[in-house]
Design an enzyme around this catalytic site. Sequence first.
Site, PDB file in Angstrom:
ATOM      1  N   ASN A  51       0.869  -1.175   0.000  1.00  7.05           N
ATOM      2  CA  ASN A  51       0.000   0.000   0.000  1.00  7.05           C
ATOM      3  C   ASN A  51       0.911   1.232   0.000  1.00  7.05           C
ATOM      4  O   ASN A  51       1.427   1.624   1.043  1.00  7.05           O
ATOM      5  CB  ASN A  51      -0.886  -0.041   1.253  1.00  7.05           C
ATOM      6  CG  ASN A  51      -1.922   1.062   1.265  1.00  7.05           C
ATOM      7  OD1 ASN A  51      -1.858   1.982   0.465  1.00  7.05           O
ATOM      8  ND2 ASN A  51      -2.858   0.959   2.187  1.00  7.05           N
ATOM      9  N   ARG A 106      -2.125  -1.915  -3.915  1.00 10.73           N
ATOM     10  CA  ARG A 106      -3.367  -1.154  -3.829  1.00 10.73           C
ATOM     11  C   ARG A 106      -3.245   0.060  -4.747  1.00 10.73           C
ATOM     12  O   ARG A 106      -2.234   0.769  -4.702  1.00 10.73           O
ATOM     13  CB  ARG A 106      -3.568  -0.684  -2.395  1.00 10.73           C
ATOM     14  CG  ARG A 106      -4.727   0.241  -2.260  1.00 10.73           C
ATOM     15  CD  ARG A 106      -4.748   0.893  -0.910  1.00 10.73           C
ATOM     16  NE  ARG A 106      -5.864   1.785  -0.842  1.00 10.73           N
ATOM     17  CZ  ARG A 106      -5.842   2.951  -0.213  1.00 10.73           C
ATOM     18  NH1 ARG A 106      -4.761   3.338   0.427  1.00 10.73           N
ATOM     19  NH2 ARG A 106      -6.908   3.722  -0.188  1.00 10.73           N
ATOM     20  N   HIS A 134     -12.887   2.549  -1.033  1.00 15.58           N
ATOM     21  CA  HIS A 134     -12.956   1.459  -0.051  1.00 15.58           C
ATOM     22  C   HIS A 134     -13.453   0.143  -0.665  1.00 15.58           C
ATOM     23  O   HIS A 134     -13.944  -0.739   0.043  1.00 15.58           O
ATOM     24  CB  HIS A 134     -13.908   1.803   1.125  1.00 15.58           C
ATOM     25  CG  HIS A 134     -13.376   2.861   2.051  1.00 15.58           C
ATOM     26  ND1 HIS A 134     -14.198   3.767   2.688  1.00 15.58           N
ATOM     27  CD2 HIS A 134     -12.123   3.143   2.464  1.00 15.58           C
ATOM     28  CE1 HIS A 134     -13.466   4.566   3.438  1.00 15.58           C
ATOM     29  NE2 HIS A 134     -12.195   4.219   3.326  1.00 15.58           N
ATOM     30  N   ARG A 152     -12.493  15.008   6.653  1.00 18.73           N
ATOM     31  CA  ARG A 152     -13.179  15.389   5.409  1.00 18.73           C
ATOM     32  C   ARG A 152     -14.625  15.770   5.701  1.00 18.73           C
ATOM     33  O   ARG A 152     -15.274  15.137   6.537  1.00 18.73           O
ATOM     34  CB  ARG A 152     -13.159  14.231   4.410  1.00 18.73           C
ATOM     35  CG  ARG A 152     -11.803  14.010   3.789  1.00 18.73           C
ATOM     36  CD  ARG A 152     -11.796  12.808   2.863  1.00 18.73           C
ATOM     37  NE  ARG A 152     -10.693  11.935   3.188  1.00 18.73           N
ATOM     38  CZ  ARG A 152     -10.678  10.630   2.981  1.00 18.73           C
ATOM     39  NH1 ARG A 152     -11.718  10.022   2.437  1.00 18.73           N
ATOM     40  NH2 ARG A 152      -9.630   9.922   3.307  1.00 18.73           N
ATOM     41  N   GLU A 196      -8.032  -5.583   4.011  1.00 19.50           N
ATOM     42  CA  GLU A 196      -7.759  -5.236   2.617  1.00 19.50           C
ATOM     43  C   GLU A 196      -6.484  -5.925   2.117  1.00 19.50           C
ATOM     44  O   GLU A 196      -6.401  -6.337   0.963  1.00 19.50           O
ATOM     45  CB  GLU A 196      -7.628  -3.718   2.473  1.00 19.50           C
ATOM     46  CG  GLU A 196      -8.964  -3.035   2.661  1.00 19.50           C
ATOM     47  CD  GLU A 196      -8.866  -1.567   3.025  1.00 19.50           C
ATOM     48  OE1 GLU A 196      -9.110  -0.742   2.152  1.00 19.50           O
ATOM     49  OE2 GLU A 196      -8.560  -1.243   4.181  1.00 19.50           O
TER      50      GLU A 196
END
Length: 399
Positions: A8, A89, A178, A239, A382
Amino acid sequence: MSKILAINAGSSSLKWQLFEMPAEKVIAKGVAERIGQELGRIKVVANGRSDERKVVIPSHQEAVKMLLTSLTENKIITGFTEIVGVGHRVVAGGEIFHRSTLIDEKVIAQIESLAEYAPLHNPAEAAGIRAFMAALPGVPEVAVFDTSFHQTLPAVNYLYSIPYEYYKKFGARKYGAHGTSYRYVSQRTADLLQRPLTDLKMIVAHLGNGTSLDAIKDGKSFNTSMGFTPLAGVTMGTRSGDIDASLVAFLEEKMDLSTEQMIHILNTKSGLLGLSGVSSDMRDLLAHEGTDPQAKVTVEIFVDRIVQYIGSYVAQLSGLDVLVFTAGIGENESLIRSRICQALGYLGVKIDEAVNKTTRGTEQIISTPNSKVKVLVVPTNEELMIARDVVEYGEITSK
Ligand code: AMP
């Protein structure tokens, strides 16, 4: 047994996990941080030991070399030939990538061409891929896209109500994010319930620093709360989630800011942090909500926006069989789960408060037997999904 790396890569960091497949066992994991800065940090965790060093990491190439060297130095592998595949990723796959893909030069160029959809991520991810290609020539590499799971969204859910030509000309649409987490959690939930995924009307609430929701129908992503970028949807750590676009222009004028500056504020200084003025971390807000009214209303807004999205998805799905909580807050904060489920009582959602309270980071059904909707906590993974995709798309057979 085959060893597979799940990578990642961010703009200044590179996180990794080394899996033994098909056993799906994590042999080692680590991170290289502050790549390209004055002083970086390399951390390797394996065999119950953690090794940490401060070093200069000039580039992603160097980070990859250091990672591979640390694997042999720490005797996690005896040679690089033990690594039979690498998975990466990738944040933005646009409309090009509907599933994970074996990487070649054309795929790297396509990932780079999608940089305008994820300027902080895609170039760094492409750099990470190139670095591994140079260090491990001939080893299959697979790109796993955050967006690909959402390529099944129907037009009614991915189009914005703006001139259609903007979608045709510029790809202005909802892409979501996601996706790797949703793919893992939805399948795992179906397995735990021993039901075919395709039979379940499911909503997955990925509540972390980045928070989003996904409505899953016929085993596919049907609607999701993040949008053209991960800025849209519910209130997140830093956010804003959804706001009226006119407010952006209004605030730019009031504070004499460029659009770039305003978007930066909406991404990094808004959400839980901006509202509370205290922290982006839910643990801090819950610790303060009894004494600080602004922390209290911030937590209320977080819960409320999630409840609003769930309500709209239940309407779109014409019902709900399963609600799943995952990611940092979803897996660990029973109070937030409880408040969301209480607000959904009108749907016949009932959770066992005692079971909910003791569930932290483990797989658990938290609904009561007579609840009309099954409610679960399913920790996301993930990295494992990436490793599985390397086996599948890299066509790796066990040695
Ligand atoms: P994530 O982005 O998935 O790592 O989630 C981060 C969010 O999870 C933060 O708001 C944390 O406050 C929250 N959280 C609550 N409990 C924990 C925990 N035990 N470990 C990690 N994150 C937690």
